[in-house]
Design a protein around this motif. Sequence first.
Motif, PDB file in Angstrom:
ATOM      1  N   MET A  56      27.955  38.169  43.711  1.00  0.00           N
ATOM      2  CA  MET A  56      28.415  36.660  43.375  1.00  0.00           C
ATOM      3  C   MET A  56      28.581  36.711  41.957  1.00  0.00           C
ATOM      4  N   ASP A  57      28.904  37.997  41.307  1.00  0.00           N
ATOM      5  CA  ASP A  57      28.892  38.029  39.918  1.00  0.00           C
ATOM      6  C   ASP A  57      30.311  38.375  39.675  1.00  0.00           C
ATOM      7  N   ALA A  58      30.961  39.205  40.404  1.00  0.00           N
ATOM      8  CA  ALA A  58      32.228  39.816  39.981  1.00  0.00           C
ATOM      9  C   ALA A  58      32.453  40.064  38.761  1.00  0.00           C
ATOM     10  N   SER A  59      31.610  40.841  37.843  1.00  0.00           N
ATOM     11  CA  SER A  59      31.874  41.047  36.467  1.00  0.00           C
ATOM     12  C   SER A  59      32.097  42.566  36.479  1.00  0.00           C
ATOM     13  N   THR A  60      32.559  43.025  35.273  1.00  0.00           N
ATOM     14  CA  THR A  60      32.665  44.756  35.217  1.00  0.00           C
ATOM     15  C   THR A  60      31.405  45.277  35.483  1.00  0.00           C
ATOM     16  N   LEU A  61      30.521  44.820  35.063  1.00  0.00           N
ATOM     17  CA  LEU A  61      28.975  45.527  35.242  1.00  0.00           C
ATOM     18  C   LEU A  61      28.680  45.576  36.654  1.00  0.00           C
ATOM     19  N   SER A  62      28.775  44.342  37.271  1.00  0.00           N
ATOM     20  CA  SER A  62      28.567  44.447  38.821  1.00  0.00           C
ATOM     21  C   SER A  62      29.523  45.304  39.616  1.00  0.00           C
ATOM     22  N   GLN A  63      30.864  45.527  39.095  1.00  0.00           N
ATOM     23  CA  GLN A  63      31.538  46.414  39.640  1.00  0.00           C
ATOM     24  C   GLN A  63      31.349  47.839  39.641  1.00  0.00           C
ATOM     25  N   GLN A  64      30.794  47.921  38.061  1.00  0.00           N
ATOM     26  CA  GLN A  64      30.372  49.495  37.994  1.00  0.00           C
ATOM     27  C   GLN A  64      29.147  49.993  38.784  1.00  0.00           C
ATOM     28  N   LEU A  65      28.421  49.038  39.224  1.00  0.00           N
ATOM     29  CA  LEU A  65      26.960  49.132  39.915  1.00  0.00           C
ATOM     30  C   LEU A  65      27.529  49.319  41.223  1.00  0.00           C
ATOM     31  N   THR A  66      28.583  48.604  41.696  1.00  0.00           N
ATOM     32  CA  THR A  66      28.709  49.019  43.292  1.00  0.00           C
ATOM     33  C   THR A  66      29.564  50.326  43.168  1.00  0.00           C
ATOM     34  N   ASP A  67      30.111  50.822  42.246  1.00  0.00           N
ATOM     35  CA  ASP A  67      30.835  52.128  42.210  1.00  0.00           C
ATOM     36  C   ASP A  67      29.613  53.163  42.230  1.00  0.00           C
ATOM     37  N   SER A  68      28.669  52.909  41.500  1.00  0.00           N
ATOM     38  CA  SER A  68      27.591  54.134  41.219  1.00  0.00           C
ATOM     39  C   SER A  68      26.956  54.180  42.808  1.00  0.00           C
ATOM     40  N   LEU A  69      26.941  53.082  43.352  1.00  0.00           N
ATOM     41  CA  LEU A  69      26.083  53.172  44.731  1.00  0.00           C
ATOM     42  C   LEU A  69      27.144  54.161  45.741  1.00  0.00           C
ATOM     43  N   ASN A  70      28.316  53.953  45.437  1.00  0.00           N
ATOM     44  CA  ASN A  70      29.186  54.781  46.330  1.00  0.00           C
ATOM     45  C   ASN A  70      29.042  56.340  46.001  1.00  0.00           C
ATOM     46  N   MET A  71      28.937  56.377  44.639  1.00  0.00           N
ATOM     47  CA  MET A  71      28.791  57.650  44.160  1.00  0.00           C
ATOM     48  C   MET A  71      27.644  58.481  44.857  1.00  0.00           C
ATOM     49  N   ALA A  72      26.389  57.533  44.832  1.00  0.00           N
ATOM     50  CA  ALA A  72      25.088  57.847  45.432  1.00  0.00           C
ATOM     51  C   ALA A  72      25.146  58.125  46.981  1.00  0.00           C
ATOM     52  N   ARG A  73      26.125  58.424  47.581  1.00  0.00           N
ATOM     53  CA  ARG A  73      26.358  58.438  48.829  1.00  0.00           C
ATOM     54  C   ARG A  73      25.981  57.310  49.733  1.00  0.00           C
ATOM     55  N   PHE A  74      25.962  56.061  49.499  1.00  0.00           N
ATOM     56  CA  PHE A  74      25.868  55.029  50.132  1.00  0.00           C
ATOM     57  C   PHE A  74      27.445  54.441  50.596  1.00  0.00           C
ATOM     58  N   GLN A  75      27.364  54.030  51.515  1.00  0.00           N
ATOM     59  CA  GLN A  75      28.590  53.373  52.252  1.00  0.00           C
ATOM     60  C   GLN A  75      28.431  51.960  52.114  1.00  0.00           C
ATOM     61  N   VAL A  76      29.306  51.543  51.072  1.00  0.00           N
ATOM     62  CA  VAL A  76      29.085  49.915  50.461  1.00  0.00           C
ATOM     63  C   VAL A  76      29.965  48.985  51.559  1.00  0.00           C
ATOM     64  N   ILE A 102      23.748  40.562  44.159  1.00  0.00           N
ATOM     65  CA  ILE A 102      23.940  40.452  42.682  1.00  0.00           C
ATOM     66  C   ILE A 102      24.259  38.819  42.283  1.00  0.00           C
ATOM     67  N   PRO A 103      23.230  38.282  41.621  1.00  0.00           N
ATOM     68  CA  PRO A 103      23.570  36.913  41.317  1.00  0.00           C
ATOM     69  C   PRO A 103      24.611  36.460  40.347  1.00  0.00           C
ATOM     70  N   PRO A 104      25.075  35.148  40.526  1.00  0.00           N
ATOM     71  CA  PRO A 104      26.018  34.901  39.582  1.00  0.00           C
ATOM     72  C   PRO A 104      25.735  34.997  38.082  1.00  0.00           C
ATOM     73  N   GLY A 105      26.623  35.331  36.952  1.00  0.00           N
ATOM     74  CA  GLY A 105      26.217  35.452  35.600  1.00  0.00           C
ATOM     75  C   GLY A 105      25.323  36.661  35.622  1.00  0.00           C
ATOM     76  N   PHE A 106      25.354  37.623  36.434  1.00  0.00           N
ATOM     77  CA  PHE A 106      24.449  38.853  36.326  1.00  0.00           C
ATOM     78  C   PHE A 106      24.692  39.529  34.934  1.00  0.00           C
ATOM     79  N   GLY A 107      26.170  39.753  34.558  1.00  0.00           N
ATOM     80  CA  GLY A 107      26.426  40.748  33.465  1.00  0.00           C
ATOM     81  C   GLY A 107      26.716  39.762  32.227  1.00  0.00           C
ATOM     82  N   GLU A 108      26.412  38.521  32.459  1.00  0.00           N
ATOM     83  CA  GLU A 108      26.754  37.823  31.041  1.00  0.00           C
ATOM     84  C   GLU A 108      26.169  38.060  29.614  1.00  0.00           C
ATOM     85  N   SER A 109      24.653  38.369  29.866  1.00  0.00           N
ATOM     86  CA  SER A 109      23.902  38.418  28.660  1.00  0.00           C
ATOM     87  C   SER A 109      23.615  40.236  28.326  1.00  0.00           C
ATOM     88  N   LEU A 110      24.574  40.874  28.669  1.00  0.00           N
ATOM     89  CA  LEU A 110      24.541  42.480  28.522  1.00  0.00           C
ATOM     90  C   LEU A 110      24.131  42.504  27.196  1.00  0.00           C
TER      91      LEU A 110
END
Lengths: 430, 240
Positions: A56-76, A102-110
Amino acid sequence: MKKFLNLLAKEIKELITLQLFISLLFTIFLFYFIGQMAKSEMKRAMRTQKIAVLDMDASTLSQQLTDSLNMARFQVEKLRGKSKEEAVEWTKASDINLLLVIPPGFGESLSTLELKEMETYSFLRSFSIVGSRTSVILGSVISALNNYISDDFLKKKIPDFSPEKLKKPVRSKDFVIIKGRMAEGSASSIAGFISNQSLFIPIILMMIIIYSSQMVISAIAMEKQNKTLETLLTVPISRTSIVTTKMLASAVVGLISAVIYMFGFSYYMSGFMGDVRQQVASEGLGRVIQELGLAPTANSYLILGISLFLAILCALAMATILGVLAEDYRSAQSLIMPVIFLVMIPYFLSFFSDIKNLSLPVKLFVWAIPFSHPFLTTQNLLLENYTAVFGGIVYMLVFFIFLIAIAARIFSTDRVLTMKLRFRRKKLLL
Amino acid sequence: MDAVLEVEGLKKNYGSLEALKGISFQVKPGEIFALIGPNGAGKTTALRIVATLLSASDGKVTFLGHDLKKEPEKFREKISYLPEEAGAYRNLKGIDYLRFMARFYADSDEKTREFVDRAKSIADLGTRLNEKAGTYSKGMVRKLLLGRALMTRPHLAILDEPTSGLDVINALEVREIIKKFAAEGISVLLSSHNMLEIEFLSDRVALIDKGVILDSGTSSELKEKYRAGNLEEVFRSALR
Ligand SMILES: Nc1ncnc2c1ncn2[C@@H]1O[C@H](COP(=O)(O)OP(=O)(O)O)[C@@H](O)[C@H]1O
Ligand SMILES: [Mg+2]
């Protein structure tokens, strides 16, 4: 000698019954079946797991997170345009066991490291190992992500130091010492390896002792129940031969049963533990074990073998005496209990505690049980406590000779016919 | 001729119970000697002592001049014992049981075959011998064991209630077999609580009750002495 072999052949024939075959086959089948099940469960757990992600965030950070799940052999499985409730409902209806929100505004306060909490939903559809496995993997993914973010943060804020040094300023190099030999390695992984290796000895010993004592007790009890003992005792063969052929036949049949049983059991264990050799290779344990002199030698196998053999003889002699007390097959089954009990005590003690740390009376009690010694032999050999090893062997030998003398005495007097425990009468009193 | 077996002042206590209070008797070559008396008289106890299964509390047993206590193993080769309630190994075929037993007495395969053949003709079980003994009726087991006991032609056959549990026809057959073997020179020591069968079967009898031998002799001697028509009446008079 001819007469002895004649008797021995009959004893073995009597012991190998259809019932024995069926129960052995059944146990093996059961173990094989459970082992195979465990193996396939493990494989399933290793396979790619599906995970549903509602970003629900769709930020760079949430994108990175989803990618790393893919790398950990999860089928997302990305869920789009759904509310949280809808996502839960959707996952519930699917065969996916994990939902990450992933909540909205998840990566805002990185920049201030004040991230909003993510939410995970696990759907426990069965209580097998697979269920717990998924969340373990997810946990490690999250911790990897934490490392990634905090390292990144540290690098930016304190560029003069590596994040590694900042987080772990104290480092160590680990050595293990056993009896004057030293090697680099971790104590816990070596202890783990050794206990893994010697796990089988107590189990083998227990199986053989229980099987063969049961055999000898039933062999004598069956003679009584079928009223064949009196005839056998008037046959021109020494009473010692009668006792020894029964023990020998029981030992042979008991040993064969135990080996068959172990065969099934190793299937069962391999299903859970995977291959030990792989573990040794992957952790470089082999070198450490060589350096520490922990690799078993031919001599240590021989000593262990003698110790196991003597323990079996003690059990057989004990069972022979108990067998004389049995009136029939049924009472023989309850008379085996003391022997099983005596084997269980050192078995469990060697699993759950170190006998050296027990109080003196308890220690003496454990040492007095002949079956304790083979349980302790492996450890004592590795630690080079030869006094304890040979003391145990001598003790078992003396114990066995003593028991055999009693057994032979009982068989050469009236007692073999007149001695019995009256279970029925006891039961009436209770 | 000298006695095959001599029993003198035999006593046996089970704890405080005196099962035998000093009994004496002799068994002569080729004779059938019977201990008769009610249940609990001490017959089985006496036979078990002679068969080397129990040790006597007191007294002496001599077999062919040898002391039983000193050389029980030598003795076992020359006797055979048929226990009161005996069975065969349930997992063995009848024929295998006979072979197994014969091997303890035979010194060659030929001898084993001879013993087994003799046992076969005594047991008279035909093809049932190839089935496991577990499937036999009580009477069949009894005949198998009688065959086993007599196949070696022992010097002394000790038979405890040989016809117990048999029907009339089988009991008759068994009595004939025992008589035939005795006629061939085998001495027989047997026990029975059936006094009428003993009258037909045995040469001499001893009346035993509560561990004591009341009287002994041939049945005609005893009948004359007590002026009785049969051994049952003899026993009743002797008890008084
Ligand atoms: N093993 C034993 N223990 C105690 N008493 C026994 C034992 N065997 C027999 N008796 C007793 O000894 C007595 C004689 O028994 P037994 O010799 O079997 O008599 P019989 O064969 O004439 O019927 C009986 O009173 C019996 O209860
Ligand atoms: Mg009796």
